[in-house]
Write an enzyme that holds these catalytic residues in place. Structure first.
Site, short mmCIF file in Angstrom:
data_model
loop_
_atom_site.label_atom_id
_atom_site.label_comp_id
_atom_site.label_asym_id
_atom_site.label_seq_id
_atom_site.Cartn_x
_atom_site.Cartn_y
_atom_site.Cartn_z
N GLY A 39 17.75 31.46 -18.65
CA GLY A 39 18.29 31.88 -19.93
C GLY A 39 19.64 32.54 -19.81
CB THR A 119 6.02 34.67 -24.40
OG1 THR A 119 5.88 33.27 -24.63
CG2 THR A 119 7.02 34.90 -23.28
CG ASN A 126 -0.91 35.70 -16.94
OD1 ASN A 126 -2.09 35.98 -16.72
ND2 ASN A 126 -0.55 34.77 -17.81
NE ARG A 133 -1.75 37.91 -5.65
CZ ARG A 133 -0.99 37.57 -4.62
NH1 ARG A 133 -1.30 37.95 -3.39
NH2 ARG A 133 0.12 36.87 -4.81
CE1 TYR A 172 12.12 39.14 -28.21
CE2 TYR A 172 13.16 40.73 -29.66
CZ TYR A 172 13.10 40.08 -28.44
OH TYR A 172 14.02 40.38 -27.46
CE LYS A 176 10.88 41.04 -25.44
NZ LYS A 176 11.16 40.80 -24.01
NE ARG A 213 20.64 36.19 -29.04
CZ ARG A 213 20.21 36.49 -27.82
NH1 ARG A 213 19.74 37.70 -27.56
NH2 ARG A 213 20.25 35.60 -26.85
#
Length: 348
Positions: A39, A119, A126, A133, A172, A176, A213
């Site tokens: 990105g 996401t 995740n 771990r 969003y 967040k 944007r």
């Protein structure tokens, strides 16, 4: 040693290495995962980390990330690209994780709001499990959108925000906010080393022309001779941080002592009205574009400006590039991009 025992042992090791982080000693090369690495921000971050000698794994599902942003990095043997969506679990061996994976422009994150929430929430879960771990230090690229349409100005990290939980931007904004909650819960429960930054409006080369944007919209409209579209009367304010400044703050945050979890605001405290931005873009491009007005979108913030006192104090960071200089570099990028043949862009 059981799972929690290993985590506690790592926390002792992490405390010992904080002396090196804070003293300015050159850090040894690390294996660093950058999600959303293709990105706008992610590609600049990958470039910076490679220049510092690290091994970089760029992970992206390429929903909004672009191959052309990272094609020049593929020549570096310490750079690897993995096509993957973080809403699905992943298993890698890494030392640090930068989580930049999520569309950040309203048209893109509103196109599939459920996936945007996944996401932010499932993706963070995740990555935090991976960090737990492996013992990796993990940074969350949060956003000024967690403040919503703020009643406190400028925005300080202690402000809880004024957010609509079910509006068109909520996938969003609230996604967040929930991600920040998960980060602190993993930190408090499992001892995961977390870093949270709240990014304010950032611009620069490698933004998408269709990003939606305000900076990219105005520049593309000016360069192509279209009218420049302002939503509302143009009196709403924003603060614009050039990408190089932002990445510098992000890297400093990752390298800070483990006691500094954040959140920490990163942005440029200079404040401009949207109309002032449009007028600067017209002047710098030499465009004959006219300014036109459209209705203000739902939940569009009236004002947005970071208080960066914490970043200045704890990271010794502040933006150095003013809006005019940053806009010139961004205009040059878009001017070159828009004149390239469409088939050439498709191949990268």
């Amino acid at each position: 040693m059981n799972y929690l025992g290993r985590i506690r042992a790592r926390s002792v090791q992490n405390s010992a290495r904080d002396a090196n982080y804070s003293s300015g000693i050159s850090r040894a090369p690390k294996r660093v995962l950058v999600t959303g690495g293709a990105g706008f921000l992610g590609s600049h971050l990958c470039e910076t980390l490679l220049a510092a000698g690290h091994q970089v794994i760029c992970l992206d599902n390429f929903s909004t990330g672009m191959q052309r942003n990272i094609v020049h990095l593929k020549r570096v043997d310490r750079f690897n690209v993995i096509a993957h969506d973080i809403i699905h679990p992943l298993d890698l061996e890494v030392d640090e994780i930068y989580n930049l994976a999520c569309p950040a422009s309203p048209p893109h994150y509103q196109a599939d709001p459920i996936h945007t929430t996944k996401t932010c929430v499932l993706g963070s879960l995740n990555l935090l499990e991976l960090a737990a771990r492996t013992g990796a230090r993990i940074l969350q690229a949060s956003t000024s959108e967690v403040y919503g349409d703020p009643n406190v100005h400028p925005q300080v990290e202690s402000y809880w925000g004024n957010v609509n939980s079910f509006g068109p931007r909520s996938c969003y904004d609230e996604g967040k906010r929930c991600a920040e909650t998960l980060f602190f819960d993993f930190h408090n429960t499992h001892g995961v080393e977390i870093k949270i930054i709240r990014i304010f409006n950032t611009y620069g080369p490698r933004m998408r022309p269709d990003d939606g944007r305000v900076v990219s919209n105005f520049i593309v409209q000016a360069l192509t001779g279209q009218d420049i579209t302002i939503y509302g009367d143009g009196s709403q304010t924003r603060s614009f941080c050039f990408v190089d400044d932002l990445i510098g703050g992000m890297v400093r945050m990752m390298a800070s002592p483990s006691s500094l979890t954040g959140p920490v605001n990163l942005g440029n405290p200079g404040e401009f009205t949207i109309r002032e931005l449009a007028e600067q873009v017209i002047e710098l491009t030499g465009s004959r574009s006219q300014i036109i007005h459209r209705a203000l979108p739902v939940d569009d913030p009236r004002q947005r400006r970071p208080d960066i006192s914490l970043a200045m104090q704890e990271l010794d960071w502040r933006p150095k590039i003013d809006l005019s200089s940053g806009l010139r570099q961004t205009i040059d990028y878009f001017d070159g991009l828009l004149t390239r043949p469409a088939r050439e862009l498709e191949t990268v």
